[in-house]
Design a protein around this motif. Structure first.
Motif, PDB file in Angstrom:
ATOM      1  N   PRO A 337       0.832  -1.207   0.000  1.00  0.00           N
ATOM      2  CA  PRO A 337       0.000   0.000   0.000  1.00  0.00           C
ATOM      3  C   PRO A 337       0.868   1.259   0.000  1.00  0.00           C
ATOM      4  O   PRO A 337       1.996   1.266   0.490  1.00  0.00           O
ATOM      5  CB  PRO A 337      -0.791  -0.125   1.297  1.00  0.00           C
ATOM      6  CG  PRO A 337       0.104  -0.887   2.211  1.00  0.00           C
ATOM      7  CD  PRO A 337       0.909  -1.829   1.342  1.00  0.00           C
ATOM      8  N   VAL A 338       0.334   2.312  -0.542  1.00  0.00           N
ATOM      9  CA  VAL A 338       1.021   3.605  -0.490  1.00  0.00           C
ATOM     10  C   VAL A 338       0.859   4.243   0.872  1.00  0.00           C
ATOM     11  O   VAL A 338       1.812   4.808   1.422  1.00  0.00           O
ATOM     12  CB  VAL A 338       0.469   4.527  -1.596  1.00  0.00           C
ATOM     13  CG1 VAL A 338       1.006   5.950  -1.454  1.00  0.00           C
ATOM     14  CG2 VAL A 338       0.811   3.983  -2.956  1.00  0.00           C
ATOM     15  N   LEU A 339      -0.324   4.128   1.471  1.00  0.00           N
ATOM     16  CA  LEU A 339      -0.595   4.682   2.794  1.00  0.00           C
ATOM     17  C   LEU A 339      -0.681   3.534   3.789  1.00  0.00           C
ATOM     18  O   LEU A 339      -1.645   2.771   3.792  1.00  0.00           O
ATOM     19  CB  LEU A 339      -1.897   5.483   2.789  1.00  0.00           C
ATOM     20  CG  LEU A 339      -1.967   6.685   1.842  1.00  0.00           C
ATOM     21  CD1 LEU A 339      -3.322   7.359   1.932  1.00  0.00           C
ATOM     22  CD2 LEU A 339      -0.865   7.674   2.117  1.00  0.00           C
ATOM     23  N   TYR A 340       0.347   3.398   4.616  1.00  0.00           N
ATOM     24  CA  TYR A 340       0.337   2.347   5.631  1.00  0.00           C
ATOM     25  C   TYR A 340      -0.571   2.755   6.780  1.00  0.00           C
ATOM     26  O   TYR A 340      -0.544   3.909   7.241  1.00  0.00           O
ATOM     27  CB  TYR A 340       1.746   2.106   6.156  1.00  0.00           C
ATOM     28  CG  TYR A 340       2.599   1.278   5.240  1.00  0.00           C
ATOM     29  CD1 TYR A 340       2.566  -0.112   5.286  1.00  0.00           C
ATOM     30  CD2 TYR A 340       3.434   1.883   4.299  1.00  0.00           C
ATOM     31  CE1 TYR A 340       3.341  -0.878   4.436  1.00  0.00           C
ATOM     32  CE2 TYR A 340       4.215   1.125   3.436  1.00  0.00           C
ATOM     33  CZ  TYR A 340       4.161  -0.249   3.515  1.00  0.00           C
ATOM     34  OH  TYR A 340       4.933  -0.996   2.658  1.00  0.00           O
ATOM     35  N   GLY A 341      -1.355   1.805   7.241  1.00  0.00           N
ATOM     36  CA  GLY A 341      -2.256   2.058   8.344  1.00  0.00           C
ATOM     37  C   GLY A 341      -3.541   2.750   7.964  1.00  0.00           C
ATOM     38  O   GLY A 341      -4.398   2.966   8.826  1.00  0.00           O
ATOM     39  N   ALA A 342      -3.704   3.116   6.695  1.00  0.00           N
ATOM     40  CA  ALA A 342      -4.956   3.765   6.265  1.00  0.00           C
ATOM     41  C   ALA A 342      -6.097   2.759   6.296  1.00  0.00           C
ATOM     42  O   ALA A 342      -5.903   1.547   6.153  1.00  0.00           O
ATOM     43  CB  ALA A 342      -4.796   4.347   4.872  1.00  0.00           C
ATOM     44  N   THR A 343      -7.257   3.268   6.469  1.00  0.00           N
ATOM     45  CA  THR A 343      -8.435   2.413   6.583  1.00  0.00           C
ATOM     46  C   THR A 343      -8.783   1.826   5.217  1.00  0.00           C
ATOM     47  O   THR A 343      -8.856   2.544   4.223  1.00  0.00           O
ATOM     48  CB  THR A 343      -9.628   3.220   7.112  1.00  0.00           C
ATOM     49  OG1 THR A 343      -9.253   3.817   8.349  1.00  0.00           O
ATOM     50  CG2 THR A 343     -10.832   2.316   7.334  1.00  0.00           C
ATOM     51  N   SER A 344      -8.992   0.516   5.190  1.00  0.00           N
ATOM     52  CA  SER A 344      -9.439  -0.158   3.976  1.00  0.00           C
ATOM     53  C   SER A 344     -10.943  -0.369   4.050  1.00  0.00           C
ATOM     54  O   SER A 344     -11.586  -0.084   5.065  1.00  0.00           O
ATOM     55  CB  SER A 344      -8.727  -1.506   3.809  1.00  0.00           C
ATOM     56  OG  SER A 344      -9.065  -2.371   4.878  1.00  0.00           O
ATOM     57  N   LYS A 345     -11.478  -0.881   2.972  1.00  0.00           N
ATOM     58  CA  LYS A 345     -12.913  -1.127   2.912  1.00  0.00           C
ATOM     59  C   LYS A 345     -13.335  -2.155   3.956  1.00  0.00           C
ATOM     60  O   LYS A 345     -14.319  -1.976   4.670  1.00  0.00           O
ATOM     61  CB  LYS A 345     -13.278  -1.617   1.509  1.00  0.00           C
ATOM     62  CG  LYS A 345     -14.758  -1.848   1.283  1.00  0.00           C
ATOM     63  CD  LYS A 345     -15.500  -0.565   1.108  1.00  0.00           C
ATOM     64  CE  LYS A 345     -16.952  -0.816   0.717  1.00  0.00           C
ATOM     65  NZ  LYS A 345     -17.708   0.420   0.524  1.00  0.00           N
ATOM     66  N   LYS A 346     -12.557  -3.226   4.079  1.00  0.00           N
ATOM     67  CA  LYS A 346     -12.891  -4.265   5.049  1.00  0.00           C
ATOM     68  C   LYS A 346     -12.765  -3.729   6.471  1.00  0.00           C
ATOM     69  O   LYS A 346     -13.625  -3.985   7.329  1.00  0.00           O
ATOM     70  CB  LYS A 346     -11.980  -5.468   4.837  1.00  0.00           C
ATOM     71  CG  LYS A 346     -12.303  -6.649   5.739  1.00  0.00           C
ATOM     72  CD  LYS A 346     -11.310  -7.776   5.552  1.00  0.00           C
ATOM     73  CE  LYS A 346     -11.393  -8.365   4.143  1.00  0.00           C
ATOM     74  NZ  LYS A 346     -10.511  -9.542   4.002  1.00  0.00           N
ATOM     75  N   GLN A 347     -11.703  -2.981   6.742  1.00  0.00           N
ATOM     76  CA  GLN A 347     -11.534  -2.432   8.081  1.00  0.00           C
ATOM     77  C   GLN A 347     -12.632  -1.440   8.414  1.00  0.00           C
ATOM     78  O   GLN A 347     -13.091  -1.369   9.565  1.00  0.00           O
ATOM     79  CB  GLN A 347     -10.169  -1.748   8.176  1.00  0.00           C
ATOM     80  CG  GLN A 347      -8.990  -2.708   8.131  1.00  0.00           C
ATOM     81  CD  GLN A 347      -7.662  -1.975   8.101  1.00  0.00           C
ATOM     82  OE1 GLN A 347      -7.633  -0.747   8.007  1.00  0.00           O
ATOM     83  NE2 GLN A 347      -6.573  -2.722   8.171  1.00  0.00           N
ATOM     84  N   LEU A 348     -13.035  -0.680   7.435  1.00  0.00           N
ATOM     85  CA  LEU A 348     -14.095   0.293   7.674  1.00  0.00           C
ATOM     86  C   LEU A 348     -15.388  -0.397   8.080  1.00  0.00           C
ATOM     87  O   LEU A 348     -16.078   0.041   9.014  1.00  0.00           O
ATOM     88  CB  LEU A 348     -14.305   1.129   6.418  1.00  0.00           C
ATOM     89  CG  LEU A 348     -15.251   2.319   6.532  1.00  0.00           C
ATOM     90  CD1 LEU A 348     -14.732   3.326   7.544  1.00  0.00           C
ATOM     91  CD2 LEU A 348     -15.438   2.984   5.189  1.00  0.00           C
TER      92      LEU A 348
END
Length: 835
Positions: A337-348
C-alpha cells in the motif's frame, strides 16, 4: 513545510522530465504538439473549473509528496518494472492522486442500482480514446464530470467513472492498472460472437396433434433402391464433412500475432466478494461493459489497484497472467500500500460494526488517544451528475455500430429513427461481411405495435412480432411476400373470441389451429384446387371463384360422449360429394369406427333432387354388439353434416378474406406510421412539444388562409380554372363579368326577399283587420287590447321592411360600383381589364 516539500518535489519531477527529454529524443514531435495544444486548451477553461480542480489543499500536497517519495523508492527497488500511475494531471493541468479522482456516486435511477446497469451505461455512453502510445500510461486523467460532458474517455477514465458508480452503490470496487490483449484494449469485437445471436426468439408453435397410440397399425414399408439410398447418404455425408471442415477453419482462424502482446496498457475494474451479495471476485471491462472471471486469459497482468481509500501495488508474479492472483489486499507481502495504516474497505466495515457494539461500554475519549495515521483526503472531483437524458441518449451521436464475427450490431436512441428502430442486427455468411444472411430489427413505441422484424435473405421470408392490442389480435406474422397466394404463417393472442391461435397457408393449402373451443375442434386443414394467380384488382372475385377441394377437421375427445359417438376427424370431400367421419378409439381398441356419406344430388331445372338411400352410407363399427343406426337417424346425420359443410366453407372464405384484410392493414400501417411519444422520457416530451408547436403553427396558417379566402370574392370563380396563377385576358374578363353578374343577382334577390317580407306583413295585417271588423261586436275588452297590440307590432315591422327596402335600393348602385373598382384593382385581373 508540507508546501515546501511539495514544491521541491515538483521541481525535481520537472527537472527529471527535462533531463530525460534532453537525453532521450524517442518521443515523436506530434506528441509535443498535442501536449502544447492540450495545455492551451486548458488554460482557456481553467477559469471555468471549480477551485478544487485548480488548487491543491494542504492534505493533497502532503499526499503528493508521499506519492512522489513512494515512486522514487519503487523505481529504485524495481528498476525493471514500469512506473506507477500515481499522480496524473487533470484537465486544469494540476497533479492529482489517482485515488482522489474516484468520487463515490449514488444514483436515483433504478437502471444504475446494479453493476450490470452501471457497466452497460459507461460502455454505451463513452467513446474510446485509445492510449497513444499503447504501451505507456496516460499523462492525463480527467475527472468523471468532464468525461460525462465530453463523452470521450480513455480506458482509465472509463474505469474511474464505472468504479465511482459502483462505490456509490456499495460495491467493493477497485480500478486496475495492468495489461490486456489487443482486442480488449482497442475494443475490437470482430472475432467475437454477437451476444444477441444466442437470445433469438423463434416464433414457432408446434402444431397440436393427437396422442400417439402404441397399438396403431404401422405404415407400409416404402420400397426404395438400396443403391440409390447409399449414394444419397454418401453425398449427404460429403456435404456435411465439407461444411464441418469450413466451420472448423473459421473457428480456428486466429488474428495476426500482436508484437506488443503483454505490453499493451489497459485499465479495468475489480469487484471483490463480500459486498452486495457478490460471492466471487470478477473483472468488468469498462469499454464493453462485460464481466469476466478474475482468472480470464484476456487479462495478462496487474501493476496496481486503487479505490477511494488507498493505492496498492501488486507484488505477485504475473508470468501466467491473472490465473494465480490472490486479491487479499490486507496482505502487505502480496499488495504494497502507499498509505500504511490507512483504513481499507474491510476495516471500515469491521470498525463500524465494532463501534456499534462497544459504544455502550467504552468512552469516546479512548478513540481520541489512539494514534491517528494519514488518511486519504476527500475527492477533488465535483458531484457526478447523470441525467435522465444521458440514460436515454446513451451513445455518442445517439447511435452506435459494433462489428462482431459475421455480424454487425447497430443501436439507436429512442425516437431517433422515424420508424422507431432501436436495434438492428445483421448477420453475414462470410467473415468479410459481404453476404447478408439475416437482418433482425427491434422497434419501440410504434403505433402498429410492431416489436421485431426479421428478414431472412436465404429463405426469402420476413417475420414480424407484435405486442398485444393491435387489430385482429395479431402477434406473429411470417410471410414470403405481400401477395395473397403465398406461404404465410400467423399467430394470434387469446383475446380473440374465436379461439384461433395459429393460421398457416400456402398457395394451395391452409391450416388453422384452435384452443379451448366448445366443439373441441383444434385443427382445420383446407386444400384448394390449384388455380392461376390473379391480380390484386381481381382479388374479390378470386376469393369467390377459388374452389375448395377438401376440408379436414380434427376434434379432441369429449368425455361426455361415448367413443363410438365422438367424432375425432371429419373430412369434407367437395369434389367427390362425400363426407367421411372417423370416431375416437374406444378403450382396449386399436381400430376406430368409421362412417362415410355420399351427398344426394340437388334439384335442377330438368331433374328432381335425388332421394336418400341406404347405399349412400357405409359404416364400420368396431363393436359388433352395437345396433346399426336407423335410416332416419342416418338421414338426419347427413342433413346435419351438409349444413355443417356449408358453415365450414363460409368460415374458410371468411378466413381467406381476413388474411387479405390483415395484409392490407399492414400496408396501410406502414404508410401511415407514427410513434407514441411517452411522457416519461425526455426525448418523448421534447418531440411531443415540437409536434404540438408544429400542429399549432399549421392550424394557425390554415385559419389565416381560410379567413383570407373568405374575403376573396374571386375564390369560387377561380376554382373552375386549372391554373389560377397565370390568367389569360379572356379568362380575366369572363371572371370580371361573372363576378359582377353574380353580385347583381344577389342584390336583386336580397331586394326581392325584403319586398316579400313587406308584402307578407301587409297581407297579415289586412286579414287581421278584416277579421276584427266582422267580429268586433262580439269581442271582449281583452281581445280588443290584444288586437291593438298586434296591429302596433305589425305596423312597426312593415315600416322597418319599407325602410330597409328603400336603403337597399339606394345603396345597391354604390355597392355595385365599389365591387367593379375593387375587381379592376385586383392584381390578378388588373393587367387584363385596362380598356
Amino acid at each position: 513545510m508540507e508546501t515546501v516539500v511539495e514544491s521541491n518535489s515538483e521541481e525535481q519531477d520537472r527537472g527529471g522530465e527535462t533531463e530525460e527529454e534532453e537525453e532521450d529524443d524517442r518521443e515523436p514531435m506530434k506528441m509535443e504538439k498535442s501536449v502544447s495544444a492540450f495545455q492551451e486548451l486548458h488554460l482557456k477553461v481553467d477559469e471555468l473549473c471549480p477551485e478544487s480542480y485548480r488548487v491543491n489543499s494542504p492534505n493533497q500536497i502532503r499526499l503528493l509528496a508521499i506519492a512522489d517519495n513512494f515512486q522514487r523508492q519503487y523505481s529504485l527497488l524495481y528498476p525493471d518494472r514500469k512506473p506507477l500511475l500515481l499522480c496524473p494531471v487533470n484537465e486544469c493541468g494540476v497533479k492529482k492522486f489517482v485515488s482522489m479522482t474516484l468520487r463515490p456516486t449514488p444514483t436515483v435511477f433504478p437502471e444504475l442500482f446494479a453493476w450490470e446497469g452501471c457497466a452497460s451505461f459507461v460502455a454505451d455512453f463513452l467513446s474510446l480514446d485509445p492510449l497513444e502510445p499503447p504501451v505507456d500510461l496516460p499523462r492525463y486523467l480527467f475527472s468523471s464530470s468532464s468525461v460525462l460532458q465530453n463523452q470521450s474517455a480513455t480506458c482509465f477514465e472509463s474505469a474511474t467513472l464505472l468504479c465511482s458508480l459502483l462505490l456509490g452503490n456499495h460495491y467493493d470496487a477497485y480500478c486496475v492498472s495492468g495489461y490486456a490483449v489487443r482486442e480488449m484494449c482497442l475494443m475490437d469485437r470482430s472475432l467475437q460472437e454477437c451476444p444477441l445471436l444466442d437470445t433469438q426468439v423463434k416464433g414457432k408453435i408446434s402444431e397440436e396433434e393427437p396422442e400417439e397410440n402404441k397399438y396403431t397399425v404401422k405404415p407400409l414399408r416404402e420400397m426404395k433402391s438400396r443403391f440409390l439410398t447409399q449414394l444419397e447418404k454418401k453425398k449427404q455425408e460429403a456435404e456435411a464433412a465439407l461444411l464441418h471442415k469450413q466451420k472448423l477453419q473459421e473457428e480456428t482462424e486466429q488474428p495476426p500475432a500482436d508484437p506488443l502482446r503483454g505490453l499493451r496498457v489497459h485499465c479495468w475494474v475489480l469487484v471483490l466478494s463480500g459486498s452486495r451479495s457478490v460471492r466471487e471476485n470478477f473483472f468488468i471491462d469498462p469499454l464493453s461493459g462485460n464481466s469476466y472471471p478474475s482468472e480470464d486469459v484476456n487479462f495478462l497482468g496487474i501493476e496496481s489497484v486503487w479505490n477511494n481509500l488507498n493505492y496498492y501495488v501488486n507484488m505477485q508474479d504475473c508470468r501466467d497472467g491473472c490465473a494465480d492472483m490472490v486479491y487479499d489486499l490486507e496482505d502487505i507481502k502480496l499488495w504494497e500500500p502507499v498509505l500504511y495504516g490507512a483504513t481499507s474497505k474491510k476495516q471500515l466495515i469491521l470498525e463500524v460494526s465494532k463501534k456499534k457494539i462497544m459504544s455502550k461500554f467504552t468512552n469516546n475519549d479512548e478513540d481520541e488517544q489512539q494514534l491517528r495515521v494519514f488518511e486519504m483526503p476527500r475527492s477533488w472531483v465535483s458531484y457526478v451528475n447523470i441525467s435522465k437524458k444521458d440514460l436515454e441518449s446513451r451513445w455518442p451521436g445517439r447511435q452506435e455500430v459494433t462489428r462482431y464475427r459475421k455480424a454487425k450490431l447497430e443501436k439507436f436512441a429512442v425516437y431517433l429513427s422515424q420508424d422507431g428502430l432501436v436495434t438492428r442486427l445483421t448477420r453475414y455468411k462470410d467473415l468479410d461481411c459481404t453476404k447478408v444472411v439475416m437482418v433482425r430489427e427491434l422497434y419501440h413505441q410504434r403505433n402498429d405495435h410492431l416489436v421485431e422484424r426479421e428478414i431472412n435473405e436465404v429463405d426469402k421470408f420476413t417475420t414480424e412480432r407484435f405486442r398485444r392490442g393491435r387489430p385482429f389480435h395479431l402477434l406473429f406474422h411470417r410471410y414470403t411476400s405481400n401477395s395473397t397466394d403465398t406461404e404465410r404463417e400467423m399467430e394470434f393472442s387469446s383475446d380473440r373470441g374465436e379461439d384461433l391461435l395459429r393460421r398457416v397457408e400456402s398457395s394451395d393449402e391452409m391450416t388453422e389451429s384452435f384452443e379451448g373451443r366448445r366443439d373441441f375442434l383444434y385443427c382445420r386443414h383446407v386444400v384448394f384446387k390449384p388455380q392461376i394467380k390473379l391480380s390484386r384488382e381481381d382479388l374479390e372475385s378470386h376469393l369467390k371463384i377459388r374452389e375448395i377441394e377438401k376440408i379436414v377437421e380434427r376434434f379432441r375427445r369429449d368425455r361426455a360422449k361415448s367413443a363410438s359417438e365422438d367424432v375425432a376427424e371429419r373430412v369434407f370431400l367437395l369434389n367427390e360429394r362425400r363426407i367421411e367421419l372417423t370416431y375416437h378409439l374406444e378403450d382396449h381398441r386399436f381400430i376406430p369406427s368409421k362412417r362415410s356419406f355420399i351427398k344426394p344430388l340437388e334439384a335442377t331445372d330438368k331433374e328432381k333432387a335425388e332421394a336418400f338411400r341406404l347405399d349412400m352410407v357405409s359404416s364400420f363399427q368396431v363393436d359388433p354388439s352395437e345396433k346399426p343406426l336407423k335410416t332416419l337417424t342416418l338421414y338426419q346425420m347427413l342433413m346435419s353434416l351438409m349444413k355443417g359443410e356449408e358453415e365450414v366453407v363460409l368460415q374458410v372464405r371468411n378466413s381467406k378474406k381476413e388474411v387479405q384484410e390483415i395484409v392490407d392493414c399492414r400496408e396501410q400501417e406502414e404508410e401511415d406510421l407514427h410513434l407514441h411519444l411517452s411522457p416519461w422520457t425526455t426525448s418523448g416530451v421534447t418531440q411531443a412539444r415540437s409536434q404540438r408547436e408544429e400542429m399549432d403553427r399549421l392550424d394557425a396558417e390554415e385559419r389565416r388562409w381560410i379567413k383570407e379566402k373568405e374575403k376573396d370574392v374571386l375564390a369560387p370563380l377561380l376554382l373552375r380554372l386549372n391554373d389560377t396563377e397565370t390568367l389569360s385576358a379572356g379568362d380575366a374578363k369572363q371572371i370580371h363579368q361573372d363576378c359582377l353578374s353574380g353580385f347583381k343577382q344577389r342584390l336583386v334577390e336580397q331586394a326581392n326577399l325584403i319586398q316579400e317580407r313587406y308584402e307578407k306583413e301587409t297581407q297579415e295585417l289586412q286579414r287581421k283587420q278584416q277579421s276584427f271588423q266582422k267580429n268586433q261586436l262580439h269581442m271582449t275588452k281583452g281581445q280588443e287590447k290584444d288586437y291593438q297590440t298586434y296591429c302596433t307590432e305589425k305596423i312597426l315591422r312593415i315600416n322597418v321592411a319599407k325602410k330597409r327596402l328603400k336603403m337597399h335600393k339606394e345603396a345597391a348602385p354604390h355597392k355595385y360600383k365599389a365591387l367593379d373598382q375593387r375587381l379592376k384593382r385586383d392584381p390578378r385581373l388588373a393587367p387584363h381589364l385596362l380598356y
